[in-house]
Design a protein around this motif. Structure first.
Motif, PDB file in Angstrom:
ATOM      1  N   UNK A 282       0.779  -1.277   0.106  1.00 13.18           N
ATOM      2  CA  UNK A 282       0.006   0.093  -0.090  1.00 13.18           C
ATOM      3  C   UNK A 282       0.621   1.505  -0.231  1.00 13.18           C
ATOM      4  N   UNK A 283       0.719   2.317  -1.163  1.00 13.23           N
ATOM      5  CA  UNK A 283       1.829   3.217  -1.104  1.00 13.23           C
ATOM      6  C   UNK A 283       1.981   4.008  -0.415  1.00 13.23           C
ATOM      7  N   UNK A 284       0.004   3.849   0.849  1.00 16.70           N
ATOM      8  CA  UNK A 284      -0.173   5.072   1.408  1.00 16.70           C
ATOM      9  C   UNK A 284       0.729   4.964   2.938  1.00 16.70           C
ATOM     10  N   UNK A 285       0.975   4.206   2.603  1.00 17.18           N
ATOM     11  CA  UNK A 285       2.237   3.240   4.300  1.00 17.18           C
ATOM     12  C   UNK A 285       3.197   3.463   4.173  1.00 17.18           C
ATOM     13  N   UNK A 286       3.732   3.789   3.341  1.00 12.74           N
ATOM     14  CA  UNK A 286       5.193   4.057   3.048  1.00 12.74           C
ATOM     15  C   UNK A 286       5.612   5.402   4.118  1.00 12.74           C
ATOM     16  N   UNK A 287       6.366   5.118   4.448  1.00 15.54           N
ATOM     17  CA  UNK A 287       6.863   6.538   5.569  1.00 15.54           C
ATOM     18  C   UNK A 287       6.726   7.712   4.455  1.00 15.54           C
TER      19      UNK A 287
END
Length: 815
Positions: A554-559
């Motif tokens: 999920x790209x939204x979860x990458x810091x």
């Protein structure tokens, strides 16, 4: 302080170079407007002082925003020019790679088009449930328009006791905030207003039909009642009196003008602010205006269209800077210098590759991405030509699915294999996406930021025919229905969703390994797009999403959000090889780089109708094979070509059966030549391997001109001239048979693959029998031509009310 003193003060600043003349005049107008407004509440001297102080504050904030945007622009141009110049194949290739997917596969930086899709996915995932609930159903024939009116009321704070509408309104606000903050963060010129609720669009055609005076009176009365605030952006306050009338007059001039909006400072400056000039204070007032002068019942399209526009402007601003037009001009200048340094001769300048990769192509591609080419210079011209193209789409593409399924299946599994995804997993995911009972799987894809055109509902449901379907008029909806009702939209969306999800699952499956141990195909893909070992370590430690026991990246979860989105962009670019859709590079070619609504622009679009698929094949698989060609690349292309030829053979044979014929004999070399062209995207031109005419009876030149020009230059003249000649020579006229053939070939929806044979036999053959005295001879000629050209017989003969037998599938095999 008197008015004259203020003017002298401002003039002094202009003479000292501290202020531009334009800014000084704007400041003086603002002071006067504010003074008039304050005069009703305080003494004249205090009103003037307050107006001067407020104007100073407004100017200071504007100057600070402009300073920040200028600084961001300078930094962005420096970054972009470094990327352009660093491209291994030079500034021209680098310039195109900043805008669209790099056909050379060497760019390690973001491009506008991929960023736009990823940003749109991040926006849309925030309102996924509402999109699924309110999108049109039944191939675009039904939509919950009453529910959408409740959504608008909820946006204005009116409770409707409609939980679904309230939920959508809430998620819309969250998505709007996200989009606005991201646009401002990128340097976009947007002043957020807490009372902004939704966009509004005025339809120029409706204003003309009802009358400009009625439109003006409607707005003025609404403002006087307090139902409408017209914001003066010089002061940030509601306009009244003469300023109100002036703003409305200017808005009317812009709405009714057929000229495109001026480019301004080379970016999207002011574009989103202008959308907030008219602020409706209650839902009923807005809906009343919208019903008369706006989009009518297409409120869903209004909201989705706004988000598409925001995603476009965010991508342009993030990748190219706030003044993205100026950035593109700098890129073009570098590209022109690079072309001049090569000292190209005549043959080099005539190289067809330059049509998709050159300094001029960079400008045309930017015009596509920025939306300039989509704005009609003449709505009348665009409506006439667009309506004809819509009609051609509705009458010619009813069986497009028959060709799409075999070829898409081959290319998708090939692209999946190239990235390490097993073909069986991909096809299983496709089936889940296509299963009517698997709505949860399609909803999950949207919640993961995968934008499905099925929920976008932008008239087409598939980007595949984005240039073929124009507008939301009757012909546009008709063309959209044909594309969607045959299942092509569902198929395309299912393939795209499945490929994206499987790639995201593949990334998750490899998250436990350092980059050096990642499955080889995926590792090569990551390295090709410029991901380092440190980048991968950050990506693989991000929390994953779970769905039905499977894990997904999920790209939204990458810091580092930019890093996560860059990987998503890479997956989008790899999908281009799985599901062929025209990108901005292809569309600048199929539109001729000419604006919609111009005569030459419409002629270019008409000539290139249905040709974008073949060009897209050239800019994806063929470009990957032939750029820096080696033995391995050529061998892979040969293998793909062989598989696509088999897919083409399946398409040809399926098309024979759905038109009432037995399959073609497959021991004929001409059949495999046609199958090779069909599988490679040349489609109808494969007919010329066998006959001098295509399947519609046109010669090669007429077919090359496209269906619109082919009809104008071939079908209609032939219809008229042959009968005139017959009359002059005293021979029997064949008008009836030719009219019947014309109707058969140009009736929208008649060639839908699952009912075209029934329509042909029950309706079209009957029309021919009534219009053509020699209809029996015509039917015999159809059968004779099938035997002569293809060695075929009809299993359901022309003119017969029922089939004679089942299709003879064995005839296809060598006897």
């Amino acid at each position: 302080m008197k008015d004259l003193d203020i003017k002298k003060c401002l003039d002094g600043r202009v003479e000292a170079g501290l202020l531009s003349r334009e800014a000084a005049e704007k400041a003086l107008r603002t002071i006067r407007d504010l003074e008039g407004r304050y005069a009703a509440e305080m003494a004249p001297d205090k009103a003037l002082s307050a107006a001067v102080a407020e104007t100073a504050r407004i100017m200071k904030e504007a100057a600070e925003r402009e300073k920040a945007r200028t600084a961001r622009q300078i930094l962005t141009v420096a970054r972009v020019m470094d990327e352009v110049q660093a491209h291994p194949d030079g500034a021209v290739a680098g310039g195109m790679a900043v805008l669209v997917r790099d056909v050379r596969g060497k760019a390690t930086f973001s491009n506008v088009e991929a960023r736009q899709e990823v940003v749109l996915g991040q926006i849309m995932r925030r309102m996924a449930d509402g999109l699924n609930a309110y999108r049109s159903k039944a191939a675009g024939l039904t939509q919950n328009t009453a529910g959408m009116r409740n959504v608008i009321r909820e946006m204005h704070g009116t409770s409707t006791n409609d939980a679904e509408a309230a939920s959508f309104a809430k998620s819309w606000r969250e998505a709007s905030e996200f989009a606005a903050d991201r646009y401002i963060g990128a340097g976009g010129d947007l002043v957020k207003r807490d009372d902004w609720r939704h966009p509004q669009v005025t339809d120029a055609r409706r204003v003309r039909q009802i009358g400009r005076e009625a439109w003006t009176e409607h707005l003025i009365q609404a403002a006087e009642r307090g139902d409408l605030q017209v914001i003066d952006f010089d002061t940030g306050a509601p306009a009244t009196g003469l300023k109100l009338a002036t703003i409305i007059k200017t808005a009317g001039d812009n709405i009714l003008s057929e000229l495109p909006a001026p480019p301004g400072k080379g970016g999207s400056y002011g574009r989103h602010n202008e959308r907030r000039v008219f602020q409706w204070q209650n839902a009923d007032a807005f809906l009343a205006y919208n019903d008369q002068f706006g989009v009518g019942n297409d409120l869903f399209g209004l909201l989705v269209g706004h988000m598409q526009g925001m995603a476009r402007d965010i991508a342009l601003t993030e990748v190219l800077g706030p003044k993205h037009g100026a950035t593109v001009r700098a890129i073009q200048e570098a590209a022109y210098k690079a072309e001049g340094a090569r000292d190209m001769g005549v043959l080099a300048r005539l190289n067809p590759v330059r049509s998709v990769e050159s300094a001029a192509a960079i400008g045309r591609t930017y015009d596509v991405l920025s939306g300039r080419l989509g704005a009609a210079q003449s709505e009348l011209t665009a409506a006439i030509f667009g309506g004809v193209r819509n009609w051609m789409t509705a009458s010619k593409l009813g069986s497009a699915l028959v060709s799409a399924v075999p070829a898409d299946s081959v290319m998708a599994t090939w692209a999946a294999k190239a990235n390490g995804v097993p073909a069986v997993k991909l096809l299983g995911s496709v089936l889940k996406q296509l299963n009517p009972a698997s709505e949860a799987d399609r909803a999950f894809a949207l919640r993961m930021g995968i934008v499905s055109s099925a929920v976008m509902d932008s008239a087409i449901g598939s980007k595949r025919f984005a240039d073929e379907i124009v507008g939301q008029g009757i012909t546009g909806r008709m063309a959209s229905f044909v594309v969607r009702a045959q299942g092509l939209s569902a198929w395309t969306n299912g393939m795209k969703n499945a490929f994206m999800l499987e790639m995201m699952g593949h990334v998750a499956d490899n998250a436990g390994k350092p980059l050096g141990e990642v499955d080889t195909p995926l590792r090569k893909m990551l390295e090709r797009y410029g991901f380092s070992a440190a980048d991968w370590d950050m990506i693989r430690t991000a929390p994953q999403m779970e769905h039905e026991g499977a894990r997904f990246f999920d790209p939204a979860n990458v810091s580092d959000s930019q890093l996560g989105e860059r990987l998503m962009e890479a997956i989008v670019e790899e999908r281009a090889f799985a599901v062929l859709e025209p990108d901005a590079r292809v569309r600048q070619l199929t539109t001729g780089g000419l604006q919609r609504g111009t005569f030459m622009g419409e002629m270019a679009r008409s000539a290139m109708l249905f040709k974008s698929f073949s060009i897209t094949m050239a800019t994806t698989h063929l470009a990957r094979a032939f750029i820096d060609a080696n033995g391995s690349k050529v061998a892979q292309l040969a293998a793909l070509s062989a598989m696509l030829t088999l897919a083409g053979a399946v398409s040809i044979q399926a098309r024979q059966i759905v038109t009432g014929k037995d399959p073609r004999q497959m021991d004929d070399p001409k059949f495999w030549g046609a199958a090779w062209m069909q599988g490679g995207g040349a489609g109808i031109f494969g007919d010329f391997f066998v006959s001098a005419l295509d399947r519609s009876g046109r010669d090669f030149a007429s077919t090359a001109l496209g269906p619109v020009l082919g009809m104008a230059l071939n079908d209609v003249p032939r219809l008229l001239s042959s009968n005139a000649r017959a009359f002059y020579e005293g021979e029997p006229a064949t008008m009836g048979s030719q009219v019947a053939r014309f109707v058969r070939q140009n009736t929208p929806g008649a060639n839908m693959w699952y009912w075209r044979l029934v329509v042909d036999r029950a309706a079209m053959d009957t029309i021919q029998s009534l219009a053509d005295p020699e209809y029996r001879q015509s039917f015999r000629r159809m059968e004779e031509r099938a035997r002569k050209d293809y060695g075929q017989r009809f299993w359901w003969r022309p003119g017969q009310g029922a089939p004679d037998r089942a299709p003879d599938l064995g005839i296809a095999l060598p006897q």
